[in-house]
Write a protein that holds these residues in place. Structure first.
Motif, PDB file in Angstrom:
ATOM      1  N   ALA A   1       0.833  -1.197   0.000  1.00  0.00           N
ATOM      2  CA  ALA A   1       0.000   0.000   0.000  1.00  0.00           C
ATOM      3  C   ALA A   1       0.872   1.253   0.000  1.00  0.00           C
ATOM      4  N   LEU A   2       0.280   2.332  -0.513  1.00  0.00           N
ATOM      5  CA  LEU A   2       0.908   3.650  -0.461  1.00  0.00           C
ATOM      6  C   LEU A   2       0.484   4.311   0.844  1.00  0.00           C
ATOM      7  N   ILE A   3       1.467   4.700   1.661  1.00  0.00           N
ATOM      8  CA  ILE A   3       1.170   5.328   2.947  1.00  0.00           C
ATOM      9  C   ILE A   3       1.743   6.737   2.935  1.00  0.00           C
ATOM     10  N   VAL A   4       0.891   7.697   3.257  1.00  0.00           N
ATOM     11  CA  VAL A   4       1.247   9.105   3.130  1.00  0.00           C
ATOM     12  C   VAL A   4       0.804   9.855   4.372  1.00  0.00           C
ATOM     13  N   GLY A   5       1.583  10.858   4.777  1.00  0.00           N
ATOM     14  CA  GLY A   5       1.143  11.678   5.901  1.00  0.00           C
ATOM     15  C   GLY A   5       2.024  12.870   6.156  1.00  0.00           C
TER      16      GLY A   5
ATOM     17  N   GLU B   1      -4.695   0.977  -0.808  1.00  0.00           N
ATOM     18  CA  GLU B   1      -4.364  -0.407  -1.095  1.00  0.00           C
ATOM     19  C   GLU B   1      -4.401  -0.670  -2.600  1.00  0.00           C
ATOM     20  N   PRO B   2      -3.657  -1.693  -3.058  1.00  0.00           N
ATOM     21  CA  PRO B   2      -3.688  -2.028  -4.487  1.00  0.00           C
ATOM     22  C   PRO B   2      -5.080  -2.384  -5.013  1.00  0.00           C
ATOM     23  N   ASP B   3      -5.976  -2.826  -4.116  1.00  0.00           N
ATOM     24  CA  ASP B   3      -7.331  -3.144  -4.584  1.00  0.00           C
ATOM     25  C   ASP B   3      -8.231  -1.909  -4.668  1.00  0.00           C
ATOM     26  N   GLY B   4      -7.678  -0.722  -4.416  1.00  0.00           N
ATOM     27  CA  GLY B   4      -8.424   0.522  -4.577  1.00  0.00           C
ATOM     28  C   GLY B   4      -9.054   1.050  -3.304  1.00  0.00           C
ATOM     29  N   ARG B   5      -8.985   0.283  -2.215  1.00  0.00           N
ATOM     30  CA  ARG B   5      -9.546   0.781  -0.960  1.00  0.00           C
ATOM     31  C   ARG B   5      -8.718   1.951  -0.452  1.00  0.00           C
ATOM     32  N   VAL B   6      -9.399   2.972   0.050  1.00  0.00           N
ATOM     33  CA  VAL B   6      -8.740   4.133   0.638  1.00  0.00           C
ATOM     34  C   VAL B   6      -9.045   4.115   2.137  1.00  0.00           C
ATOM     35  N   ILE B   7      -8.008   3.941   2.937  1.00  0.00           N
ATOM     36  CA  ILE B   7      -8.169   3.858   4.384  1.00  0.00           C
ATOM     37  C   ILE B   7      -7.592   5.128   4.991  1.00  0.00           C
ATOM     38  N   LEU B   8      -8.428   5.855   5.721  1.00  0.00           N
ATOM     39  CA  LEU B   8      -8.038   7.144   6.282  1.00  0.00           C
ATOM     40  C   LEU B   8      -8.062   7.076   7.803  1.00  0.00           C
TER      41      LEU B   8
ATOM     42  N   PRO C   1     -11.493  12.711   8.464  1.00  0.00           N
ATOM     43  CA  PRO C   1     -11.177  11.993   7.226  1.00  0.00           C
ATOM     44  C   PRO C   1     -11.733  12.660   5.967  1.00  0.00           C
ATOM     45  N   ARG C   2     -12.848  13.369   6.077  1.00  0.00           N
ATOM     46  CA  ARG C   2     -13.393  14.038   4.888  1.00  0.00           C
ATOM     47  C   ARG C   2     -12.482  15.181   4.421  1.00  0.00           C
ATOM     48  N   ILE C   3     -11.764  15.792   5.350  1.00  0.00           N
ATOM     49  CA  ILE C   3     -10.797  16.817   4.944  1.00  0.00           C
ATOM     50  C   ILE C   3      -9.720  16.188   4.060  1.00  0.00           C
TER      51      ILE C   3
ATOM     52  N   TRP D   1     -15.777   8.722  -1.601  1.00  0.00           N
ATOM     53  CA  TRP D   1     -16.150   8.585  -0.198  1.00  0.00           C
ATOM     54  C   TRP D   1     -16.852   7.257   0.077  1.00  0.00           C
ATOM     55  N   THR D   2     -17.551   6.706  -0.912  1.00  0.00           N
ATOM     56  CA  THR D   2     -18.252   5.436  -0.702  1.00  0.00           C
ATOM     57  C   THR D   2     -17.281   4.267  -0.558  1.00  0.00           C
ATOM     58  N   ARG D   3     -16.006   4.481  -0.927  1.00  0.00           N
ATOM     59  CA  ARG D   3     -15.011   3.416  -0.824  1.00  0.00           C
ATOM     60  C   ARG D   3     -13.982   3.709   0.270  1.00  0.00           C
ATOM     61  N   VAL D   4     -14.259   4.715   1.084  1.00  0.00           N
ATOM     62  CA  VAL D   4     -13.336   5.093   2.156  1.00  0.00           C
ATOM     63  C   VAL D   4     -13.646   4.297   3.420  1.00  0.00           C
TER      64      VAL D   4
END
Length: 751
Positions: free
Chosen positions: A22-26, A56-63, A79-81, A90-93
């Protein structure tokens, strides 16, 4: 990928790969001189969410939601920010709660997530820049990856619903770009943020991310958490806050099947309030809750009162009155504008009044609880806290375990109101886990929760107003007596006043001769942070006194307030860098007046009340319409106008305003903590009543003021003006001058 990232003085960017690719950013706060920081010092991403964003590689966005959610909606708004800057679908967050995390860097330790604190209105203002930067950085990396993949210049690509879109219509799902994004060299400076006209989530209503789980009963609060091997602990504290255990017989308790141990605990000498057990106590530990409760009931013990065994509410109130009637020098001159004493010599008219408010408890829906497991090399804590970082420091002090080996988990919490900024219950749980050598689940019962709280202190205000011959308000003197919330918390004596007073509180800056002084009271009751704290207490006295002045002048209460505000201007703040905008104050006041139809005369026995307040750049006003029939107070309408700058989630703001209004009503109607013979009188919700449905308005009408200004906190500003607006309406309906809370006993006594 570059191995070094340029560091700014306050914050720096983080980019790393997760265990799943996964790509992790902050963005992380830093306390260091400018320089380069090796990526190796940015923490281990394998077992943690990482700093805010994981794709994640499957497209999920975890905030990650860095601040706890005790009902403020932080798990949605924060998380909306990020999601808006990221252009995430947002439906996949998915949203995860972030516990505290200390990481090494530049020869010191730093909190990975910076600010982590809820319930004091600081969550969104503190997060606004950091979280937008984290989202923008993730989007920038994905766009660079898409540019490399598509052969299209990054400047010609756009993002929408978790995809990068090329001018020819090709779409690159974020998941498909993760590997390439990880190979991109991070930018030397933070990418530019969106302009507000490009916001797609910020400013649009969103339901609470946890709402469905809560409605279904699937959301696990801290009190719902279990470990298979954990013993359940219930406690019994000394009924005298400063008392001690005199004798104890545990034979009957230990004979109950399932009961394993009976342990004593006590406050640690020299530790500040809130970081150590609140009082001497006994814990019964058993295999299950029922056995622990039976064991507690079977205890044969006696307590020895301390030096305050004869303390009482009546005696404390009398001392307070005596103090303000004396000529004693105040503990603190909070603010002095002009010369009130000189103005008093020339004043043609004087108005005086006393306002009394009691101690109140937090009474959170979820009583205090904590789950702790201490192993030789790691500690796991599950606790309902409003300040995870302070929780971690308490655990570290009690155990000596390195912070990197302490895992503090913060589930959804059933109400905070400031009570969970303290960690006495956590200290108890850790102490018991150390003593037993096994995991412990500590649970307070409602009576312990109510009788061993850090209470909001009561207060007495002596108010004086001066009028000239033209009946203009030329002088204001407020003398306040209260017990400081900060006493016993390692705060210097000359700063104790700061928990009880705001030099910029209304009507400071609006009257030429203004004097505010504070008298410190001693109290045997422990005090602590509460929702809006002294703002609630001070707003009641100030707003009710304005009504009394209006009555003397035979002026409309709304007109008096508008005249007081005068021409729109910015008043410089003494206590904060944020100036007070009288135009925004006037606007919320006028908006509630229009909505409730203030100018329409009521001939049906109804009364109207109005009040307003400001906190740290946020503004709020309330208007109520009530009637009183015999012993019944009926609230026909409640209107709230709130201005908190740019709104992240309008639906969340509306919920906060409604909740704060209901909280203000409930506190005003019947909540009071009393002490008799040194002990708390109230034992449960039957004698510390929360407002019932029949006592509340059918709805709270909320007017959210649109704004392009920077966001400010919303969780506290909507409470202070609720009680005085309600009391003002009662006064108008009954001609009773309300000077004491709670309202219902006072109202019934005078009727």
């Amino acid at each position: 990928m570059s191995t070094r990232i340029p560091l700014t003085r306050r914050r720096f960017l983080q980019v790393m790969a997760g265990a799943t690719g996964a790509l992790i950013v902050g963005v992380r706060q830093a306390r260091a001189d400018d320089g380069d920081t090796p990526l190796a010092l940015l923490g281990d991403p394998v077992t943690r969410l990482g700093p805010y964003v994981r794709i994640e590689p499957d497209g999920r966005v975890i905030l990650g939601a860095r601040d706890p959610d005790c009902g403020e909606g932080t798990h949605t708004s924060l998380p909306r920010i990020i999601a808006d800057e990221l252009d995430a679908d947002w439906t996949r967050v998915e949203v995860l709660s972030l516990g505290p995390d200390l990481v090494s860097g530049n020869d010191s330790l730093h909190w990975r997530y910076g600010h982590q604190r809820s319930g004091d209105g600081s969550s969104i203002p503190a997060a606004w820049q950091d979280l937008r930067t984290a989202g923008a950085l993730a989007r920038w990396l994905l766009v660079q990856a898409a540019a490399q993949t598509s052969g299209v210049a990054a400047a010609n690509l756009r993002c929408e619903n978790s995809a990068v879109i090329a001018p020819d219509g090709r779409r690159f799902d974020y998941g498909s770009l993760v590997k390439s994004a990880l190979r991109q060299a991070p930018p030397q400076t933070a990418p530019p943020l969106k302009t507000p006209d490009r916001f797609r989530l910020i400013g649009r209503p969103a339901g609470d991310v946890d709402a469905e789980a809560m409605v279904r009963g699937e959301e696990k609060f801290a009190i719902d958490q279990y470990m298979a091997e954990a013993l359940t602990a219930v406690v019994l504290h000394c009924p005298w806050p400063d008392g001690t255990l005199d004798s104890i017989d545990t034979q009957a308790t230990l004979a109950i099947p399932g009961v394993r141990k009976v342990l004593q605990f006590q406050p640690e000498p020299g530790q500040p309030l809130g970081s150590t057990p609140i009082a001497n106590g006994v814990a019964v530990l058993a295999d299950d809750t029922w056995s622990a409760l039976r064991g507690r009931d079977a205890l044969k013990l006696s307590w020895k009162p301390g030096k305050n065994a004869n303390a009482s509410t009546a005696a404390m109130e009398q001392r307070t009155h005596d103090l303000l009637q004396s000529q004693a020098e105040p503990t603190r001159h909070v603010r002095e504008d002009g010369d009130f004493a000189e103005a008093a010599k020339k004043a043609a008219h004087r108005v005086e009044a006393l306002y009394t408010q009691p101690f109140v408890a937090h009474a959170t829906a979820e009583p205090m609880n904590c789950l702790v497991r201490i192993d030789t090399d790691r500690i796991r804590v599950v606790t309902p806290t409003q300040s995870p970082q302070e929780a971690l420091t308490v655990v570290q002090r009690l155990t000596g375990m390195p912070a990197s080996r302490i895992d503090v988990q913060v589930p959804r919490t059933g109400g905070g109101f400031g009570r969970r900024l303290d960690h006495d219950f956590l200290a108890e749980a850790v102490t018991l886990a150390k003593a037993t050598g096994t995991a412990v689940k500590l649970m307070w019962t409602r009576d312990q929760d109510l009788q061993h709280d850090f209470y909001r202190p009561g207060a007495l205000h002596r108010m004086q107003a001066l009028l000239d011959r033209r009946k203009r308000l030329i002088g204001w003197n407020v003398r306040k007596a209260s017990a400081s919330v900060l006493a016993g918390r390692e705060v210097p004596a000359d700063r104790l006043w700061t928990s009880e007073n705001n030099p910029d509180a209304l009507p400071a800056g609006l009257i030429p001769n203004f004097s505010s002084t504070w008298y410190e009271l001693d109290s045997p009751l422990p005090r602590g942070p509460s929702r809006a704290g002294h703002d609630v207490v001070d707003a009641f006295a100030t707003q009710m006194f304005l009504d009394e002045i209006a009555h003397v002048l035979r002026k409309d209460p709304l007109d008096l307030r508008m005249e007081l505000l005068g021409e729109p201007r910015m008043l410089p703040g003494m206590a904060a860098s944020i100036p007070i905008d009288t135009a925004r104050l006037a606007n919320v006041l006028q908006r509630v007046a229009v909505r409730i139809d203030w100018r329409k005369r009521r001939t049906n026995g109804h009364g109207l009340g109005i009040a307003f307040h400001h906190i740290d750049g946020a503004y709020c006003a309330h208007a109520f319409e009530v009637s009183v029939r015999g012993e019944r107070l009926r609230i026909h309408r409640a209107v709230c106008a709130i201005d908190v700058g740019r709104v992240v989630n309008p639906l969340g703001l509306q919920a906060q305003a409604m909740g704060a209004t209901v909280d203000g009503i409930s506190t005003a109607l019947g909540q009071i903590i009393q002490i008799r013979d040194g002990r708390i009188v109230q034992t449960d919700l039957h004698d510390y009543p929360l407002a019932r449905m029949a006592q509340l308005p059918n709805e709270v009408e909320v007017i959210s003021i649109p704004s392009d200004l920077a966001p400010t906190g919303a969780s506290i500003v909507a409470m202070p003006s609720a009680a005085p607006a309600l009391a003002s309406a009662v006064s108008a309906a009954t001609t009773i001058r309300v000077r004491r809370l709670p309202l219902m006993p006072e109202l019934l006594r005078k009727l």
